[in-house]
Scaffold this motif. Structure first.
Motif, PDB file in Angstrom:
ATOM      1  N   ALA A  77      12.968   5.123 -12.147  1.00 51.56           N
ATOM      2  CA  ALA A  77      13.261   4.312 -13.324  1.00 51.56           C
ATOM      3  C   ALA A  77      12.028   4.209 -14.217  1.00 51.56           C
ATOM      4  N   LEU A  78      10.838   4.054 -13.605  1.00 54.56           N
ATOM      5  CA  LEU A  78       9.610   3.976 -14.389  1.00 54.56           C
ATOM      6  C   LEU A  78       9.345   5.301 -15.098  1.00 54.56           C
ATOM      7  N   ALA A  79       9.544   6.415 -14.387  1.00 55.10           N
ATOM      8  CA  ALA A  79       9.337   7.723 -15.010  1.00 55.10           C
ATOM      9  C   ALA A  79      10.261   7.913 -16.207  1.00 55.10           C
ATOM     10  N   ASP A  80      11.516   7.473 -16.083  1.00 59.37           N
ATOM     11  CA  ASP A  80      12.459   7.580 -17.208  1.00 59.37           C
ATOM     12  C   ASP A  80      12.007   6.714 -18.378  1.00 59.37           C
ATOM     13  N   SER A  81      11.508   5.503 -18.089  1.00 59.64           N
ATOM     14  CA  SER A  81      11.089   4.622 -19.176  1.00 59.64           C
ATOM     15  C   SER A  81       9.858   5.177 -19.891  1.00 59.64           C
ATOM     16  N   VAL A  82       8.963   5.807 -19.164  1.00 62.12           N
ATOM     17  CA  VAL A  82       7.796   6.438 -19.791  1.00 62.12           C
ATOM     18  C   VAL A  82       8.246   7.562 -20.713  1.00 62.12           C
ATOM     19  N   ALA A  83       9.167   8.387 -20.224  1.00 62.16           N
ATOM     20  CA  ALA A  83       9.666   9.492 -21.043  1.00 62.16           C
ATOM     21  C   ALA A  83      10.349   8.983 -22.309  1.00 62.16           C
ATOM     22  N   GLN A  84      11.129   7.924 -22.189  1.00 66.45           N
ATOM     23  CA  GLN A  84      11.810   7.365 -23.364  1.00 66.45           C
ATOM     24  C   GLN A  84      10.798   6.799 -24.362  1.00 66.45           C
ATOM     25  N   ARG A  85       9.781   6.124 -23.853  1.00 69.49           N
ATOM     26  CA  ARG A  85       8.791   5.526 -24.744  1.00 69.49           C
ATOM     27  C   ARG A  85       7.992   6.584 -25.490  1.00 69.49           C
ATOM     28  N   ALA A 114       0.817  -1.215   0.000  1.00 69.29           N
ATOM     29  CA  ALA A 114       0.000   0.000   0.000  1.00 69.29           C
ATOM     30  C   ALA A 114       0.849   1.263   0.000  1.00 69.29           C
ATOM     31  N   HIS A 115       2.116   1.142   0.423  1.00 63.38           N
ATOM     32  CA  HIS A 115       2.987   2.311   0.513  1.00 63.38           C
ATOM     33  C   HIS A 115       3.927   2.450  -0.679  1.00 63.38           C
ATOM     34  N   LEU A 116       3.763   1.594  -1.677  1.00 62.85           N
ATOM     35  CA  LEU A 116       4.596   1.722  -2.865  1.00 62.85           C
ATOM     36  C   LEU A 116       4.304   3.056  -3.560  1.00 62.85           C
ATOM     37  N   PRO A 117       5.331   3.765  -4.009  1.00 66.97           N
ATOM     38  CA  PRO A 117       5.102   5.027  -4.725  1.00 66.97           C
ATOM     39  C   PRO A 117       4.265   4.807  -5.992  1.00 66.97           C
ATOM     40  N   ILE A 118       3.535   5.824  -6.355  1.00 59.56           N
ATOM     41  CA  ILE A 118       2.705   5.803  -7.567  1.00 59.56           C
ATOM     42  C   ILE A 118       3.268   6.795  -8.559  1.00 59.56           C
ATOM     43  N   VAL A 119       3.526   6.322  -9.778  1.00 61.44           N
ATOM     44  CA  VAL A 119       3.910   7.212 -10.877  1.00 61.44           C
ATOM     45  C   VAL A 119       2.641   7.497 -11.674  1.00 61.44           C
ATOM     46  N   ARG A 120       2.313   8.769 -11.825  1.00 62.50           N
ATOM     47  CA  ARG A 120       1.074   9.172 -12.503  1.00 62.50           C
ATOM     48  C   ARG A 120       1.422  10.123 -13.646  1.00 62.50           C
ATOM     49  N   TRP A 121       0.877   9.856 -14.837  1.00 59.07           N
ATOM     50  CA  TRP A 121       1.161  10.699 -15.981  1.00 59.07           C
ATOM     51  C   TRP A 121      -0.031  10.714 -16.942  1.00 59.07           C
ATOM     52  N   HIS A 122      -0.006  11.657 -17.918  1.00 58.64           N
ATOM     53  CA  HIS A 122      -1.053  11.765 -18.925  1.00 58.64           C
ATOM     54  C   HIS A 122      -0.527  11.203 -20.251  1.00 58.64           C
ATOM     55  N   GLU A 123      -1.366  10.356 -20.826  1.00 55.60           N
ATOM     56  CA  GLU A 123      -0.981   9.746 -22.103  1.00 55.60           C
ATOM     57  C   GLU A 123      -2.253   9.385 -22.874  1.00 55.60           C
ATOM     58  N   GLY A 124      -2.271   9.779 -24.163  1.00 56.86           N
ATOM     59  CA  GLY A 124      -3.424   9.446 -25.001  1.00 56.86           C
ATOM     60  C   GLY A 124      -4.716  10.053 -24.512  1.00 56.86           C
ATOM     61  N   GLY A 125      -4.648  11.225 -23.891  1.00 57.35           N
ATOM     62  CA  GLY A 125      -5.849  11.904 -23.446  1.00 57.35           C
ATOM     63  C   GLY A 125      -6.418  11.410 -22.127  1.00 57.35           C
ATOM     64  N   ARG A 180      -2.866   7.965 -16.508  1.00 56.19           N
ATOM     65  CA  ARG A 180      -2.445   6.602 -16.196  1.00 56.19           C
ATOM     66  C   ARG A 180      -1.595   6.640 -14.933  1.00 56.19           C
ATOM     67  N   GLU A 181      -1.578   5.528 -14.210  1.00 58.32           N
ATOM     68  CA  GLU A 181      -0.741   5.453 -13.016  1.00 58.32           C
ATOM     69  C   GLU A 181      -0.312   4.013 -12.783  1.00 58.32           C
ATOM     70  N   GLU A 182       0.817   3.882 -12.070  1.00 58.57           N
ATOM     71  CA  GLU A 182       1.357   2.549 -11.792  1.00 58.57           C
ATOM     72  C   GLU A 182       2.152   2.599 -10.496  1.00 58.57           C
ATOM     73  N   ARG A 183       1.938   1.589  -9.642  1.00 57.08           N
ATOM     74  CA  ARG A 183       2.726   1.460  -8.413  1.00 57.08           C
ATOM     75  C   ARG A 183       4.027   0.742  -8.733  1.00 57.08           C
ATOM     76  N   THR A 184       5.087   1.179  -8.088  1.00 61.09           N
ATOM     77  CA  THR A 184       6.378   0.561  -8.370  1.00 61.09           C
ATOM     78  C   THR A 184       7.354   0.809  -7.231  1.00 61.09           C
ATOM     79  N   ARG A 185       8.310  -0.117  -7.083  1.00 60.19           N
ATOM     80  CA  ARG A 185       9.378   0.080  -6.104  1.00 60.19           C
ATOM     81  C   ARG A 185      10.483   0.973  -6.665  1.00 60.19           C
ATOM     82  N   HIS A 186      10.424   1.232  -7.973  1.00 61.25           N
ATOM     83  CA  HIS A 186      11.472   2.016  -8.634  1.00 61.25           C
ATOM     84  C   HIS A 186      10.829   3.140  -9.438  1.00 61.25           C
ATOM     85  N   PRO A 187      10.273   4.148  -8.750  1.00 59.85           N
ATOM     86  CA  PRO A 187       9.496   5.172  -9.447  1.00 59.85           C
ATOM     87  C   PRO A 187      10.300   6.005 -10.447  1.00 59.85           C
TER      88      PRO A 187
END
Length: 302
Positions: A246-254, A223-234, A237-244
Motif C-alpha cells: 500500500a505504501l509503495a502504491d501511494s508513493v507511485a501515485q504521489r 524490527a521485522h517490519l518490512p522496509i519500503v525503499r525508493w529514490h526521490e529528489g536525488g 528514502r525508506e520507511e518501515r510499515t506493516r503495509h508495504p
C-alpha cells in the motif's frame, strides 16, 4: 538439577577509568546454544574469559554450572571446554600427540583419532604443530576445547581461518555436541553462523547488552517490519510499515508513476544487528561529545 547452566547478573569489568563490560545480564539454559554477537571491542571476549574463570570481574555475579568461576576448584575445569579466540600453540608435538596429551587430563575424554577426523585434521595428524597453518592450528584449538566432552562449551570466534567447507563441517560437529546435551556459548562475527547454530542471539555493543531473544523474531516485531525503499529528489528514502504494498502504491501515485528504483526489503538478522550496533555507536559518540575535556596544561574543564 538447576535448569540454568550459566547465570550472569550485572556483570562489570573496568580497566582504570575504561569500562569494558557494563552491567550485562543473561542466562543460558542447559542444552541451549546462545550466540553472542558484537563488533570488535564490544566486550564479548572479556565476558567469555570471565565466565571461563580466566579473568576477574569488577562487579556483578556470575554462576557457571552452579559455581562461581572465579573461586571454583579444579572440578569445574573438567566440566567446561574453552576455545579461546587465539592460543597460538606451536611446538615439537604432533597434532595427535598434543590431543592425546590433553585427553589424558580428563576422566572421560573423546577418542583422539575420532576427534581428529571430526575436525578435519586426519591428513595432518602426524605433522608438528609448528608446521601447521593458522587455519589448521585453529582446528586443533577446537579439538582441544571439546576433547574432554564438556557439559558447557565456550567458543570464542571458533571458525576464524576456516574455509567454507571446513566451516560447514564444524557446524555439523557443533550440532552433534548440542544433540548430546552440551550447553554452548558462541561468539562470532558470522551472522549466518549464529542463525544456523543458536537457539537465541544476544547483541553486545560498547560493553552493554542491547538485545537478546530467539533467532526467529529477534529484535521484536517492530524490527521485522518490512522496509519500503525508493529514490526521490536525488536521495534514497525508506520507511518501515506493516503495509508495504500500500505504501509503495501511494508513493507511485504521489510521484505520478513508479520511481525508477523502489524495493520492499524484509529485514534479516544482519539488518537488525547492524541497526543495534549503529545505535550503540551513536550513543557512544554522544557520550564523548557531552564529556568535559581536561587539558593537562590548563588543568581546567572546558
Amino acid at each position: 538439577m538447576d535448569t540454568q547452566a550459566v547465570r550472569v547478573e550485572g556483570l562489570h569489568k573496568t580497566y582504570g577509568d575504561r569500562t569494558v563490560v557494563d552491567g550485562v545480564s543473561f542466562d543460558i539454559a542447559r542444552g541451549e546454544t546462545l550466540a553472542l554477537l558484537g563488533p570488535n571491542g564490544a566486550g564479548k571476549s572479556t565476558t567469555v574469559e570471565i565466565l571461563a574463570g580466566f579473568r576477574r570481574r569488577t562487579g556483578g555475579t556470575v554462576e557457571v554450572l552452579g559455581a562461581d568461576p572465579e573461586t571454583a576448584d579444579t572440578a569445574l575445569r573438567g566440566r567446561v571446554g574453552v576455545v579461546a579466540q587465539s592460543t597460538g600453540r606451536t611446538g615439537p608435538l604432533t597434532v595427535r600427540e598434543l590431543i592425546r596429551q590433553f585427553a589424558g587430563l580428563f576422566p572421560h575424554p573423546r577418542d583422539a583419532d575420532e576427534l581428529i577426523a571430526a575436525v578435519g585434521l586426519a591428513p595432518h595428524a602426524r605433522r608438528r604443530m609448528a608446521k601447521l597453518s593458522g587455519g589448521l592450528q585453529r582446528r586443533v584449538d577446537v579439538a582441544l576445547g571439546i576433547v574432554g566432552q564438556p557439559e558447557l562449551l565456550f567458543l570464542d570466534e571458533p571458525t576464524t581461518g576456516f574455509d567454507p567447507h571446513a566451516r560447514r563441517e564444524f557446524w555439523d560437529l557443533i550440532r552433534c555436541l548440542k544433540d548430546c546435551g552440551t550447553t554452548i556459548l558462541l561468539t562470532t562475527h558470522q551472522l549466518d553462523e549464529a542463525a544456523q547454530l543458536a537457539d537465541r542471539v544476544a547483541v553486545i555493543a560498547a560493553g552493554r547488552l542491547r538485545a537478546i531473544g530467539p533467532v526467529s523474531g529477534f529484535g521484536g516485531p517492530e524490527a521485522h517490519l518490512p522496509i519500503v525503499r525508493w529514490h526521490e529528489g536525488g536521495r534514497t528514502r525508506e520507511e518501515r510499515t506493516r503495509h508495504p504494498f500500500a505504501l509503495a502504491d501511494s508513493v507511485a501515485q504521489r510521484l505520478g508513476g513508479s520511481p525508477d528504483e523502489i524495493e520492499i526489503v524484509r529485514p534479516r538478522l544482519e539488518d537488525i544487528y547492524l541497526d543495534l550496533v549503529g545505535d550503540a555507536a551513536g550513543e557512544a559518540a554522544d557520550d564523548i561529545a557531552a564529556s568535559p575535556v581536561v587539558t593537562e596544561t590548563e588543568g581546567a574543564v572546558r
